[in-house]
Design a protein around this motif. Sequence first.
Motif, PDB file in Angstrom:
ATOM      1  N   ILE A  17       0.834  -1.176   0.047  1.00  0.00           N
ATOM      2  CA  ILE A  17       0.034   0.020  -0.041  1.00  0.00           C
ATOM      3  C   ILE A  17       0.829   1.120  -0.064  1.00  0.00           C
ATOM      4  CG2 ILE A  17      -1.587   1.090   1.307  1.00  0.00           C
ATOM      5  CD1 ILE A  17      -2.705  -1.578   2.159  1.00  0.00           C
ATOM      6  N   TYR A  18       1.917   1.481   0.891  1.00  0.00           N
ATOM      7  CA  TYR A  18       2.917   2.489   0.814  1.00  0.00           C
ATOM      8  C   TYR A  18       3.281   2.603  -0.455  1.00  0.00           C
ATOM      9  CZ  TYR A  18       6.983   4.915   1.632  1.00  0.00           C
ATOM     10  OH  TYR A  18       7.934   6.135   1.392  1.00  0.00           O
ATOM     11  N   PHE A  19       3.802   1.690  -0.990  1.00  0.00           N
ATOM     12  CA  PHE A  19       4.717   1.784  -2.354  1.00  0.00           C
ATOM     13  C   PHE A  19       3.659   2.445  -3.281  1.00  0.00           C
ATOM     14  CE2 PHE A  19       6.248   0.323  -6.362  1.00  0.00           C
ATOM     15  CZ  PHE A  19       7.771   0.847  -6.387  1.00  0.00           C
ATOM     16  N   GLU A  20       2.636   2.069  -3.648  1.00  0.00           N
ATOM     17  CA  GLU A  20       1.490   2.372  -4.554  1.00  0.00           C
ATOM     18  C   GLU A  20       1.149   3.966  -4.285  1.00  0.00           C
ATOM     19  OE1 GLU A  20      -1.570  -0.492  -4.704  1.00  0.00           O
ATOM     20  OE2 GLU A  20      -0.233  -2.150  -5.420  1.00  0.00           O
ATOM     21  N   ALA A  21       0.812   4.050  -3.006  1.00  0.00           N
ATOM     22  CA  ALA A  21       0.408   5.126  -2.594  1.00  0.00           C
ATOM     23  C   ALA A  21       1.322   6.412  -2.496  1.00  0.00           C
ATOM     24  CB  ALA A  21      -0.365   5.176  -1.136  1.00  0.00           C
ATOM     25  N   LYS A  22       2.504   6.174  -2.176  1.00  0.00           N
ATOM     26  CA  LYS A  22       3.545   7.072  -2.314  1.00  0.00           C
ATOM     27  C   LYS A  22       3.708   7.651  -3.766  1.00  0.00           C
ATOM     28  CE  LYS A  22       6.555   9.542  -0.175  1.00  0.00           C
ATOM     29  NZ  LYS A  22       6.403  10.378   1.127  1.00  0.00           N
ATOM     30  N   ARG A  23       3.565   6.841  -4.675  1.00  0.00           N
ATOM     31  CA  ARG A  23       3.800   7.199  -6.176  1.00  0.00           C
ATOM     32  C   ARG A  23       2.568   8.006  -6.534  1.00  0.00           C
ATOM     33  NH1 ARG A  23       4.972   1.977  -9.695  1.00  0.00           N
ATOM     34  NH2 ARG A  23       3.090   1.498  -8.736  1.00  0.00           N
ATOM     35  N   GLU A  24       1.392   7.661  -6.014  1.00  0.00           N
ATOM     36  CA  GLU A  24       0.046   8.389  -6.196  1.00  0.00           C
ATOM     37  C   GLU A  24       0.309   9.970  -5.443  1.00  0.00           C
ATOM     38  OE1 GLU A  24      -3.735   9.105  -7.892  1.00  0.00           O
ATOM     39  OE2 GLU A  24      -2.308   7.532  -7.985  1.00  0.00           O
ATOM     40  N   GLU A  25       0.946  10.043  -4.379  1.00  0.00           N
ATOM     41  CA  GLU A  25       1.027  11.158  -3.604  1.00  0.00           C
ATOM     42  C   GLU A  25       1.818  12.084  -4.487  1.00  0.00           C
ATOM     43  OE1 GLU A  25       3.192  12.709   0.490  1.00  0.00           O
ATOM     44  OE2 GLU A  25       3.255  10.585  -0.082  1.00  0.00           O
ATOM     45  N   LEU A  26       2.938  11.592  -5.193  1.00  0.00           N
ATOM     46  CA  LEU A  26       3.954  12.332  -5.537  1.00  0.00           C
ATOM     47  C   LEU A  26       3.890  12.521  -7.132  1.00  0.00           C
ATOM     48  CD1 LEU A  26       7.244  11.113  -3.866  1.00  0.00           C
ATOM     49  CD2 LEU A  26       5.725  13.157  -3.249  1.00  0.00           C
ATOM     50  N   LYS A  27       2.636  12.295  -7.699  1.00  0.00           N
ATOM     51  CA  LYS A  27       2.418  12.152  -9.157  1.00  0.00           C
ATOM     52  C   LYS A  27       2.379  13.515  -9.854  1.00  0.00           C
ATOM     53  CE  LYS A  27      -2.463  11.507  -9.592  1.00  0.00           C
ATOM     54  NZ  LYS A  27      -3.743  10.693 -10.113  1.00  0.00           N
ATOM     55  N   PHE A  28       1.957  14.509  -8.987  1.00  0.00           N
ATOM     56  CA  PHE A  28       1.866  15.950  -9.351  1.00  0.00           C
ATOM     57  C   PHE A  28       3.204  16.740  -9.370  1.00  0.00           C
ATOM     58  CE2 PHE A  28      -2.534  14.738  -8.694  1.00  0.00           C
ATOM     59  CZ  PHE A  28      -3.024  14.797  -9.975  1.00  0.00           C
ATOM     60  N   GLU A  29       4.265  16.267  -8.802  1.00  0.00           N
ATOM     61  CA  GLU A  29       5.512  16.862  -8.696  1.00  0.00           C
ATOM     62  C   GLU A  29       5.945  17.050 -10.027  1.00  0.00           C
ATOM     63  OE1 GLU A  29       6.924  18.120  -5.889  1.00  0.00           O
ATOM     64  OE2 GLU A  29       5.064  17.677  -5.020  1.00  0.00           O
ATOM     65  N   PRO A  30       6.812  17.947 -10.416  1.00  0.00           N
ATOM     66  CA  PRO A  30       7.422  18.208 -11.805  1.00  0.00           C
ATOM     67  C   PRO A  30       8.524  17.340 -12.221  1.00  0.00           C
ATOM     68  CG  PRO A  30       8.410  19.688 -10.081  1.00  0.00           C
ATOM     69  CD  PRO A  30       7.387  19.130  -9.310  1.00  0.00           C
ATOM     70  N   TYR A  31       8.753  16.168 -11.218  1.00  0.00           N
ATOM     71  CA  TYR A  31       9.860  15.277 -11.921  1.00  0.00           C
ATOM     72  C   TYR A  31       9.492  13.891 -11.346  1.00  0.00           C
ATOM     73  CZ  TYR A  31      11.101  18.006  -7.797  1.00  0.00           C
ATOM     74  OH  TYR A  31      11.145  18.843  -6.881  1.00  0.00           O
ATOM     75  N   PRO A  32       9.883  12.648 -12.081  1.00  0.00           N
ATOM     76  CA  PRO A  32       9.415  11.524 -11.835  1.00  0.00           C
ATOM     77  C   PRO A  32      10.120  10.981 -10.364  1.00  0.00           C
ATOM     78  CG  PRO A  32      10.761  11.582 -13.842  1.00  0.00           C
ATOM     79  CD  PRO A  32      10.402  12.862 -13.417  1.00  0.00           C
ATOM     80  N   PHE A  33       9.657  10.146  -9.878  1.00  0.00           N
ATOM     81  CA  PHE A  33      10.437   9.758  -8.589  1.00  0.00           C
ATOM     82  C   PHE A  33      10.288   8.039  -8.824  1.00  0.00           C
ATOM     83  CE2 PHE A  33       8.668  13.501  -6.867  1.00  0.00           C
ATOM     84  CZ  PHE A  33       9.673  13.967  -6.115  1.00  0.00           C
ATOM     85  N   ASN A  34      11.536   7.569  -8.076  1.00  0.00           N
ATOM     86  CA  ASN A  34      11.748   6.045  -8.108  1.00  0.00           C
ATOM     87  C   ASN A  34      11.298   5.917  -6.636  1.00  0.00           C
ATOM     88  OD1 ASN A  34      12.404   5.368 -10.905  1.00  0.00           O
ATOM     89  ND2 ASN A  34      14.440   6.315 -10.217  1.00  0.00           N
ATOM     90  N   VAL A  35      10.202   5.612  -6.227  1.00  0.00           N
ATOM     91  CA  VAL A  35      10.002   5.077  -4.845  1.00  0.00           C
ATOM     92  C   VAL A  35      10.487   3.962  -4.285  1.00  0.00           C
ATOM     93  CG1 VAL A  35       7.984   4.532  -3.271  1.00  0.00           C
ATOM     94  CG2 VAL A  35       7.467   6.189  -5.388  1.00  0.00           C
ATOM     95  N   THR A  36      11.338   4.361  -3.200  1.00  0.00           N
ATOM     96  CA  THR A  36      11.876   3.237  -2.449  1.00  0.00           C
ATOM     97  C   THR A  36      10.935   2.586  -1.467  1.00  0.00           C
ATOM     98  OG1 THR A  36      13.895   4.656  -2.130  1.00  0.00           O
ATOM     99  CG2 THR A  36      13.747   2.849  -0.662  1.00  0.00           C
ATOM    100  N   PRO A  37      10.875   1.300  -1.599  1.00  0.00           N
ATOM    101  CA  PRO A  37      10.122   0.480  -0.698  1.00  0.00           C
ATOM    102  C   PRO A  37      10.141   0.613   0.587  1.00  0.00           C
ATOM    103  CG  PRO A  37      10.906  -0.950  -2.700  1.00  0.00           C
ATOM    104  CD  PRO A  37      11.633   0.390  -2.642  1.00  0.00           C
ATOM    105  N   LEU A  38       9.075   0.648   1.448  1.00  0.00           N
ATOM    106  CA  LEU A  38       9.213   0.913   2.781  1.00  0.00           C
ATOM    107  C   LEU A  38      10.050  -0.083   3.462  1.00  0.00           C
ATOM    108  CD1 LEU A  38       7.937   2.381   5.376  1.00  0.00           C
ATOM    109  CD2 LEU A  38       6.406   0.447   5.465  1.00  0.00           C
TER     110      LEU A  38
END
Length: 153
Positions: A17-38
């Motif tokens: 849940i954290y991994f998927e939701a963290k990507r969703e949380e940051l989707k409107f930032e001006p650059y892509p993120f590689n989310v680190t798993p919790l």
Amino acid sequence: MTVRDFKASDFPAVCRIYFEAKREELKFEPYPFNVTPLNQDEVLLAAFYESDVIVFDDGTVRGFAATFAGQLRALFVDGAVRGRGIGQSLLDAVLARGTEGLSLNVAKSNGDALRFYARNGFSNVGETVRHYAGHEIMYLKMQLAPKLGEVIA
């Protein structure tokens, strides 16, 4: 459906849940993120384990919230069931535990979360810059406003 205390067997679901939701949380930032798993982020993992964590469980863990020292550190819901009141149930459970003056940080670009917290009585009390994956992210600091007639100590 119930909100209950976290147990060790919930950890794989919480990580997903954290991994998927963290990507969703940051989707409107001006650059892509590689989310680190919790489970691979030492700093966040340490913060997770020192927190009071609850989960929403309807036979499957669908969301979780983590609090520590008057701060809501996390409130994440499985994207497949977002919009069904799970986040509200988790926040209500956190508030029922008597966390007065609850504060949180929310990404300034996360309009849905900002509206959710505003509907629940939180107001913007400042801004802070946090770093994630080598990028600066602007966060709003939000505080739960006292109820009418409450005295602030």
